[in-house]
Every structure is written in structure tokens, then in C-alpha cells.
Write a protein that holds these residues in place. Structure first.
Motif, short mmCIF file in Angstrom:
data_model
loop_
_atom_site.label_atom_id
_atom_site.label_comp_id
_atom_site.label_asym_id
_atom_site.label_seq_id
_atom_site.Cartn_x
_atom_site.Cartn_y
_atom_site.Cartn_z
N UNK A 32 0.98 -1.18 -0.04
CA UNK A 32 0.05 0.31 0.13
C UNK A 32 0.89 1.14 0.02
N UNK A 33 0.27 2.24 -0.82
CA UNK A 33 1.21 3.71 -0.58
C UNK A 33 0.14 4.78 -0.67
N UNK A 34 0.69 5.87 -0.02
CA UNK A 34 -0.34 7.00 -0.04
C UNK A 34 -0.23 7.53 -1.42
N UNK A 35 -1.55 8.25 -1.59
CA UNK A 35 -1.64 8.91 -3.04
C UNK A 35 -1.24 10.10 -3.08
N UNK A 36 -1.02 10.69 -1.87
CA UNK A 36 -0.39 12.30 -2.04
C UNK A 36 0.82 12.34 -2.08
#
Length: 104
Positions: A100-104
């Protein structure tokens, strides 16, 4: 929201019966600046198209599977997030270990 969305209406009815979330509501997960996203490498993905998964908040934390088709996002499924997915979202577990990765 500048993105365009699409979904199969029949699939939306089935999804609502099973998970109590309409795709018209699920699309707002993409407004959540804190959402997590990853490439779908699950067994359910048959590999015919690149699919993605996102975890975000639309009142409650939800899990949404989608694909990108030309200039639109096609919603595939939406459901309440599991306890583990909620821990990832709220930062109470190492979400990067599962891609999972942050989208910001």
C-alpha cells in the motif's frame, strides 16, 4: 472531483445487496487525500486488465477495486474495509509491507 467514473449498473445492484455500498457513493473515496492504493495482485484478478485497490474514507473506511479505462475510472467492487485494512488506513500497522502507498 475532476475524474470521470463508470460502472456496470447490474454489478452495482449486486454489490449493494452484498456490501450495502453503491458505486455512486464509493466513487467519493477518490476525494480522500489520505487514501491508500496498490496494484491488485490478488487471485481474483485474472490479469486481463490492470486492476487497482484503494482504501479510503467516505464516512466509513471502505475498500474499492477499480481499473482505469482511457480517461475514466471503472469501479469493480466496493465494500467496508476489514479491521486489518482500517489499521492500515489509520496508520496503526505497517501498510507498506503489503504494497500500500499513500496517494498524496
Amino acid at each position: 472531483m475532476d475524474m470521470e467514473f463508470e460502472w456496470d449498473e447490474e454489478k452495482d445492484v449486486i454489490n449493494y445487496r452484498k456490501h450495502h455500498i453503491h458505486f455512486a457513493d464509493a466513487q467519493y473515496v477518490f476525494c480522500d487525500k489520505n487514501r491508500l492504493e496498490r496494484l491488485d495482485c490478488s487471485a481474483e484478478n485474472d490479469g486481463t486488465e490492470e486492476r487497482w485497490q484503494t482504501i479510503g474514507k467516505i464516512g466509513e473506511v471502505v475498500f474499492v477495486a477499480f481499473t482505469e479505462r482511457k480517461d475514466r475510472i471503472r469501479l469493480i467492487s466496493a465494500r467496508p474495509a476489514t479491521a486489518k485494512e482500517r489499521r492500515f488506513y489509520y496508520g496503526n500497522s505497517d501498510f507498506t509491507a503489503e504494497g500500500w502507498e499513500h496517494t498524496f
